[in-house]
Design a protein around this motif. Structure first.
Motif, PDB file in Angstrom:
ATOM      1  N   GLN A  77      60.982  46.286  16.546  1.00 57.76           N
ATOM      2  CA  GLN A  77      60.795  47.219  15.434  1.00 57.76           C
ATOM      3  C   GLN A  77      62.113  47.672  14.814  1.00 57.76           C
ATOM      4  O   GLN A  77      62.161  48.058  13.658  1.00 57.76           O
ATOM      5  N   GLY A  78      63.178  47.666  15.622  1.00 56.57           N
ATOM      6  CA  GLY A  78      64.445  48.165  15.101  1.00 56.57           C
ATOM      7  C   GLY A  78      64.430  49.664  14.871  1.00 56.57           C
ATOM      8  O   GLY A  78      65.164  50.172  14.018  1.00 56.57           O
ATOM      9  N   TYR A  79      63.581  50.387  15.629  1.00 57.54           N
ATOM     10  CA  TYR A  79      63.497  51.835  15.451  1.00 57.54           C
ATOM     11  C   TYR A  79      64.859  52.468  15.730  1.00 57.54           C
ATOM     12  O   TYR A  79      65.478  52.195  16.766  1.00 57.54           O
ATOM     13  N   PRO A  80      65.358  53.316  14.837  1.00 58.56           N
ATOM     14  CA  PRO A  80      66.721  53.838  15.003  1.00 58.56           C
ATOM     15  C   PRO A  80      66.890  54.807  16.160  1.00 58.56           C
ATOM     16  O   PRO A  80      68.007  54.994  16.655  1.00 58.56           O
ATOM     17  N   GLY A  81      65.817  55.475  16.588  1.00 57.93           N
ATOM     18  CA  GLY A  81      65.922  56.433  17.680  1.00 57.93           C
ATOM     19  C   GLY A  81      65.691  55.783  19.038  1.00 57.93           C
ATOM     20  O   GLY A  81      65.442  54.587  19.153  1.00 57.93           O
ATOM     21  N   GLU A  82      65.733  56.615  20.086  1.00 56.91           N
ATOM     22  CA  GLU A  82      65.507  56.120  21.439  1.00 56.91           C
ATOM     23  C   GLU A  82      64.053  55.686  21.594  1.00 56.91           C
ATOM     24  O   GLU A  82      63.132  56.324  21.076  1.00 56.91           O
ATOM     25  N   LEU A  83      63.831  54.606  22.322  1.00 57.16           N
ATOM     26  CA  LEU A  83      62.500  54.025  22.459  1.00 57.16           C
ATOM     27  C   LEU A  83      62.251  53.638  23.914  1.00 57.16           C
ATOM     28  O   LEU A  83      63.127  53.075  24.568  1.00 57.16           O
ATOM     29  N   GLU A  84      61.056  53.955  24.418  1.00 59.00           N
ATOM     30  CA  GLU A  84      60.625  53.451  25.715  1.00 59.00           C
ATOM     31  C   GLU A  84      59.214  52.901  25.562  1.00 59.00           C
ATOM     32  O   GLU A  84      58.440  53.347  24.712  1.00 59.00           O
ATOM     33  N   VAL A  85      58.880  51.904  26.407  1.00 61.70           N
ATOM     34  CA  VAL A  85      57.557  51.288  26.407  1.00 61.70           C
ATOM     35  C   VAL A  85      57.002  51.395  27.817  1.00 61.70           C
ATOM     36  O   VAL A  85      57.630  50.926  28.775  1.00 61.70           O
ATOM     37  N   VAL A  86      55.832  52.026  27.945  1.00 59.67           N
ATOM     38  CA  VAL A  86      55.199  52.189  29.254  1.00 59.67           C
ATOM     39  C   VAL A  86      53.901  51.389  29.265  1.00 59.67           C
ATOM     40  O   VAL A  86      52.977  51.682  28.484  1.00 59.67           O
ATOM     41  N   LEU A  87      53.832  50.387  30.135  1.00 58.72           N
ATOM     42  CA  LEU A  87      52.649  49.542  30.278  1.00 58.72           C
ATOM     43  C   LEU A  87      51.827  50.044  31.453  1.00 58.72           C
ATOM     44  O   LEU A  87      52.326  50.097  32.583  1.00 58.72           O
ATOM     45  N   ALA A  88      50.567  50.415  31.215  1.00 62.88           N
ATOM     46  CA  ALA A  88      49.675  50.859  32.288  1.00 62.88           C
ATOM     47  C   ALA A  88      48.821  49.673  32.706  1.00 62.88           C
ATOM     48  O   ALA A  88      47.944  49.226  31.954  1.00 62.88           O
TER      49      ALA A  88
END
Length: 275
Positions: A56-67
């Motif tokens: 995505q190139g999101y400018p802010g901090e990003l985390e992805v949590v897979l359940a």
């Protein structure tokens, strides 16, 4: 959110690879975002889905949590490889395999003030997260979302996708067919303010289906706004067989009835017509 949100970045030019190797600490002018993904038997689509999130190139901090539910295919191996390849990706267990339980587990394990829901077979369009964050700021909404852009890969699924995008196939809901931006009863998936999710207790785990509709009803009943925009699109892969499709829509209808029984004020002609 009090910070002024800049204009979101444009999509990656055709043929170019997104830059996933740069500084991942995030631009402090953009609020940090948690992406939560319920996962069960998604071996075919999970890698592409998560790659789209990270690209995505999101400018802010990003985390992805897979359940992770108790999959019977190679989903857990795919998820483990994604977590090894990128420190922004983490996994949490969801022993029940149920979608609302998975979403609540992922939300509880995540950290950031904005929560983006994505499914393990959903593909975000470019700039999706940044556009949603900007709209949360501009509209003051508690949840923003857009279009379930059904797209098939076989003759059967292409036919199903055509029906899913038509008012004659699924009715006039804007998240299926598109339409003007504005307040809505519900939207596809959603990008939420964490404070509202916590205020309302998250997803109701007694709803095995229709949990999105039920949550959005509670959001609106609490005085918040759910905002639709056609600018947010998620590619959706329809069920690959008639049997699976029939089972899916049978359960949709059954659980929509449960929503109406628990929340009688939601009854309307559209949902009473089939009976």
């Amino acid at each position: 959110m009090s910070a002024t949100i800049p204009t979101p970045p444009g999509p990656t030019p055709p043929g170019a690879s997104p830059d996933l190797t740069g500084d991942r600490s995030g631009d402090a002018t953009w609020p940090p975002v948690s992406v939560v993904v319920p996962v069960l038997n998604e071996e075919r689509h999970l890698h592409e889905s998560v790659t789209r999130i990270l690209a995505q190139g999101y400018p802010g901090e990003l985390e992805v949590v897979l359940a992770l539910g108790p999959s019977t295919d190679r989903t857990d191996e795919v998820a483990a490889a994604l977590a090894v390849a990128d420190p922004r990706v983490r996994t949490v267990p969801n022993p029940t395999g149920r979608t609302p339980n998975a979403l609540n587990a992922a939300i509880a394990a995540s950290r950031h003030p904005i929560v983006v829901r994505v499914d393990g077979h959903g593909l975000l369009n470019p700039g999706y997260i940044a556009t949603a964050v900007r709209l949360l700021e501009q509209t003051g909404a508690a949840n923003v979302g857009g279009v379930m852009a059904a797209e098939g890969t076989t003759d059967f699924t292409r036919a199903v996708a055509t029906a899913m995008r038509s008012v004659f196939g699924v009715g006039g809901a804007r998240f299926h067919t598109g339409g003007q931006p504005g307040p809505a009863d519900t939207v596809y998936l959603g990008v939420f303010r964490r404070e509202v999710l916590e205020q309302l207790g998250g997803y109701d785990e007694s709803f095995l289906r229709a949990q999105d509709w039920e949550l959005n009803h509670r959001i609106r009943s609490a005085g918040h706004t759910v905002w639709f925009t056609p600018d947010l699109q998620v590619t959706y892969r329809p069920r690959s067989s008639l049997k699976a499709l029939a089972r899916q829509y049978f359960h949709y209808g059954r659980w929509r009835h449960v929503v109406m029984r628990q929340h009688p004020e939601t009854v309307n002609l559209r949902y009473l017509t089939p009976p």
